[in-house]
Write a protein that holds these residues in place. Structure first.
Motif, PDB file in Angstrom:
ATOM      1  N   ALA A 236       0.830  -1.203   0.000  1.00 31.70           N
ATOM      2  CA  ALA A 236       0.000   0.000   0.000  1.00 31.70           C
ATOM      3  C   ALA A 236       0.863   1.250   0.000  1.00 31.70           C
ATOM      4  N   VAL A 241      -1.152   4.523  -1.289  1.00 33.38           N
ATOM      5  CA  VAL A 241      -2.515   4.440  -0.751  1.00 33.38           C
ATOM      6  C   VAL A 241      -2.523   4.556   0.762  1.00 33.38           C
ATOM      7  N   VAL A 244      -6.896   3.236   4.004  1.00 39.57           N
ATOM      8  CA  VAL A 244      -8.049   4.071   3.696  1.00 39.57           C
ATOM      9  C   VAL A 244      -8.981   4.086   4.904  1.00 39.57           C
ATOM     10  N   SER A 314      -8.457   1.578  -9.501  1.00 43.15           N
ATOM     11  CA  SER A 314      -7.907   1.533  -8.150  1.00 43.15           C
ATOM     12  C   SER A 314      -7.757   2.935  -7.566  1.00 43.15           C
ATOM     13  N   LEU A 315      -7.673   2.979  -6.241  1.00 47.05           N
ATOM     14  CA  LEU A 315      -7.379   4.231  -5.543  1.00 47.05           C
ATOM     15  C   LEU A 315      -5.888   4.549  -5.533  1.00 47.05           C
ATOM     16  N   GLN A 316      -5.043   3.615  -6.007  1.00 50.21           N
ATOM     17  CA  GLN A 316      -3.603   3.845  -5.934  1.00 50.21           C
ATOM     18  C   GLN A 316      -3.211   5.044  -6.782  1.00 50.21           C
ATOM     19  N   TRP A 370      -7.431  -2.083  -3.807  1.00 51.19           N
ATOM     20  CA  TRP A 370      -7.908  -0.756  -3.393  1.00 51.19           C
ATOM     21  C   TRP A 370      -8.923  -0.204  -4.424  1.00 51.19           C
TER      22      TRP A 370
END
Length: 378
Positions: A236, A241, A244, A314-316, A370
């Protein structure tokens, strides 16, 4: 005074055509398996638009098998290639170097074949440890050179077909006896080469064939080591990231009827548990129990038709494969989940907390972590 150039002289069965053919059979088989499984891997990761929707989701262990064979055959080919080069290297000193157009074609194909083979095996091995000391992108170059090597190999086999046929099953005619100073004979050499192939395979294949994991000595990944007993390639932190916050997480599903879910709302939906492997392109794989919401249920709620493709975002913040796509076979498969738990526990951040994709017969790099958005594509 007149200078005379003399080339080295090599004799003995260890450098003859029979020995080269014997090792070449094994090496050709390893290259064939490596090439075919490499094509499968490339097709699964980068399918052409016309075929993207038709990639099968079953058998669920399909990619685990083919990619494990790809890496194992590539590792096995390394001692075979070295042995093959050892048996034929005296021909580098043949004089004159080019005797006819056919001989020139043979030597050109051999030059391309040797250079390409060394390149493929070297870069492939470095990829298993995720070390890229070169300025080019690994995947497209490795793929292109794979075709080049295969073409050179087929050309080489065509040119050498008469000699290969003559030495395929029977003893080479006119083979010189081994000099007394040579202690090893052909059978000893072939036994040693076979033992080397077996040793490197046994000590590395356990990263994907877990019944042999007790023998792992040289594989870059152990299938049991990592958060929650599962290896991690990208953490992560590396993806930018971190962890979260539950109250801040939102899953946005874009479709004919778009909607947004909080983490609590996602947890309140019907949960399903499946056992699926993570199969990494670097060669390791590991089965685990995943639980979460079926992607098919999320798409149905969004009003998606059965034949749609899905983009997973993804949130990355950095790194490759931030976005992946699934054809309708994967998206509608009941084994495909937006997973929230791993082996009965909440996902570790390095495994994609709060939600990640897990789907059958899919490369690990496309099992997006993510996940923050699902987009229905026409």
């Amino acid at each position: 005074m007149k200078l005379r150039f003399s080339t080295p002289v090599f004799t003995g069965r260890l450098h003859d055509a029979r020995t080269a053919t014997s090792i070449g059979r094994w090496l050709g088989a390893a290259f064939a398996v490596c090439f075919v499984t490499g094509l499968i891997s490339h097709f699964m990761q980068h399918p052409p638009d016309w075929a993207a929707g038709g990639i099968p989701s079953r058998p669920s262990w399909g990619y685990r098998l083919t990619q494990g064979l790809h890496v194992a055959s590539g590792i096995a080919a390394t001692p075979l290639l070295l042995a093959k080069l050892w048996t034929v290297y005296p021909r580098l000193f043949e004089w004159p170097p080019l005797r006819s157009p056919r001989h020139a074609l043979e030597r050109a194909s051999v030059a391309v074949l040797v250079a390409g083979s060394v390149f493929e095996l070297t870069t492939g091995l470095l990829n298993t440890v995720q070390w890229y000391p070169w300025p080019f992108s690994f995947v497209p170059v490795h793929y292109a050179v794979g075709w080049l090597v295969t073409g050179a190999l087929l050309l080489h086999i065509a040119v050498k077909a008469p000699q290969i046929g003559a030495h395929w099953r029977r003893r080479s005619p006119g083979t010189l006896a081994l000099p007394a100073r040579d202690a090893a004979d052909r059978r000893s050499l072939l036994t040693a080469v076979g033992a080397s192939v077996g040793a490197v395979t046994l000590t590395t294949v356990g990263q994907s064939f877990t019944p042999l994991k007790a023998f792992l000595l040289f594989a870059p990944r152990h299938p049991d080591r990592g958060p929650q007993g599962l290896p991690v390639n990208r953490t992560a932190a590396a993806a930018g990231v971190g962890r979260v916050a539950d109250r801040e997480y939102r899953l946005f599903v874009a479709g004919p009827r778009p909607y947004t879910l909080t983490l609590d709302e996602l947890r309140a939906l019907p949960q399903h548990e499946v056992e699926l492997p993570i199969a990494c392109v670097e060669g390791w794989s590991r089965s685990a129990r995943w639980s979460g919401v079926r992607v098919a249920d999320l798409l149905e709620r969004a009003g998606a038709s059965p034949e749609v493709r899905v983009r997973v975002v993804s949130l990355q913040l950095r790194g490759g494969y931030r976005v992946s796509e699934m054809g309708h076979r994967h998206a509608r498969d009941p084994l495909t989940l937006l997973a929230l738990r791993l082996n009965g526990e909440e996902l570790d951040p390095d495994h994609g907390y709060p939600a990640r994709l897990i789907a059958p017969n899919r490369p690990g790099v496309l099992q997006t972590k993510w996940v923050g958005r699902l987009e229905v594509l026409s």
